[in-house]
Design a protein around this motif. Structure first.
Motif: not given
Ligand code: SAM
Length: 420
Positions: A217, A239, A370, A395, A406-407
């Motif tokens: 996180d 992102d 992206k 991601r 977080n993923e």
């Molecule tokens: N750049 C990525 C792609 O091309 O697939 C997309 C990123 S997406 C806009 C934002 C990401 O931030 C998501 O995977 C979301 O789960 C993650 N996220 C949201 N809240 C978060 C947190 N508190 N800590 C870490 N990651 C977080």
């Protein structure tokens, strides 16, 4: 001829530079595949949209109800009838970007060989043996079990240092070193020159060569701040999960209010020689002005240029009318420099400073995915080569990159890959 040459280069690298232009076309599948030897990102899984035939489907016309038609007509309104101040600024920004976007799109439409190649980008060519299986769990839910979850990393032992990047390692060579590590709040690295297979519970993830992930996180991001700035990062791609009205987005991943991004430790992650910072933003004027007036200043980043990601369909047309007010066929990547600390000898590495706006054209993949842009930016990255690169809120992973979020394994699930 040169067009054929450029096309074969494109097939190798996934990147096609248009002559005398600030525009480039990329095939993310080919770019990503440079990080793998025995696995391939599956083009048919990467591209779930925008490959439909260009002939309109007669059935959809027959079944569309009057209400649907009405809604459609409303959606294609080019500009709202009366604009507030913020919307006026948004229109002005659009007008400024428009000539560059049109010129970039024109380049694509004039490159007949590339245009012909577009419709084939989704084809899995003959060398794939089988689609990988995978059952994806949401990491965002898994993190509640975080302290307990382990990842088993299967690294190839066949002297990776001896294996050049472009050599195809026989899939039968499966001698592995298995390492078990905590899956969350921990830096998991594949330092070898070939991909590794990671297992968490019953899922398999393909980890690119020379890459790391840190799954946590936001609170734990500080653990990636290097002890010494000379091991900081030269390229920082961000992102953020911006808040957005879209219910669809809400179901895909959690979002965060803007104030959380103000405290991202960009300065502390920056290498002594400085970093190029690339931030994905939406077209909402409120967000664009937040980035310019608050976020970049809070990070100590000075604005350098805007890159536009122009989204096209496989037939080369834009995914929506360029002038649709609420649904532009492009997104913006704001670029700036984080200065780092000049050491006592005043040593600055030589690199081209980014001044000009650019257009990156591609066919979009999954929702909010992206295109991989790191390779397009290398000339503008300060510091020694190869640069140290990190992606925040990632991601997916790439060779030569640290992926934090977080993923970060989301698109590394083996179901997104085919095995040779
Ligand atoms: N750049 C990525 C792609 O091309 O697939 C997309 C990123 S997406 C806009 C934002 C990401 O931030 C998501 O995977 C979301 O789960 C993650 N996220 C949201 N809240 C978060 C947190 N508190 N800590 C870490 N990651 C977080």
């Amino acid at each position: 001829d040169s067009e054929t040459q450029k096309l074969s280069l494109f097939y190798e690298s996934g990147i096609y530079y248009f002559d005398d232009s600030n525009a480039v076309f990329i095939d993310p599948v080919r770019v990503l595949n440079r990080s793998y030897n025995s696995f391939r990102v599956s083009p048919s899984v990467y591209y779930p949209r925008f490959f439909e035939s260009s002939i309109p489907n007669p059935i959809s016309n027959v079944t569309s109800s009057p209400t649907k038609r009405k809604r459609k007509r409303k959606r294609i309104a080019k500009e709202p009838p009366s604009l507030n101040d913020r919307e006026l600024i948004a229109v002005q920004r659009h007008q400024e970007a428009r000539p560059l976007l049109l010129k970039g799109h024109e380049c694509l439409l004039k490159s007949t060989a590339l245009l012909e190649a577009l419709s084939t980008l989704k084809n899995d060519s003959g060398c794939w043996q089988r689609e990988c299986q995978g059952a994806q769990d949401s990491f965002i839910e898994l993190r509640h079990e975080a302290p307990l979850l382990e990842v088993m990393l299967n690294l190839r032992l066949d002297d990776p240092d001896q294996v050049p990047n472009d050599l195809e390692v026989s899939p039968n060579v499966r001698c592995c070193e298995q390492i078990v590590l905590p899956a969350f709040n921990n830096l998991v690295a594949n330092d070898t020159k070939v991909e590794a297979v990671a297992e968490i519970l019953d899922n398999r993830y393909i980890i690119p060569r020379e890459s790391c992930f840190y799954m946590s996180d936001l609170g734990q991001l500080r653990n990636l701040i290097p002890a010494h700035a000379d091991s900081g990062f030269n390229l920082i791609m961000v992102d953020p999960p911006w808040e957005n009205a879209s219910a669809y987005q809400k179901s895909r991943y959690p979002t965060l209010p803007n104030r959380y991004f103000l405290s991202l430790p960009i300065k502390q992650l920056t290498h002594t020689n400085g970093a190029l910072v690339c931030l994905w933003v939406t077209n909402r004027e409120k967000l664009r002005s937040f980035v310019e007036k608050e976020l970049f200043p809070a990070w100590g980043v000075s604005f350098a240029a805007n890159f536009y990601w122009l989204k096209v369909k496989a037939n080369g047309s834009l995914i929506s009318d360029l002038d649709f007010f609420h649904h532009r066929p492009y997104e913006v990547l704001v670029l700036g420099y984080s200065p780092g600390k000049v050491n006592s000898s005043g040593n600055h590495s030589s690199f081209k400073t980014l001044k000009d706006d650019n257009v990156i054209i591609s066919i979009p993949g999954d929702y909010s995915r992206k295109p991989p842009i790191a390779d397009l930016l290398l000339d503008y990255v300060p510091g020694l080569k190869p640069p140290r690169c990190i992606e925040l809120f990632a991601r997916e992973m790439m060779g030569g990159l640290v992926a934090w979020g977080n993923e970060p394994l989301h698109f590394q699930d083996s179901r997104y890959f085919v095995e040779r």
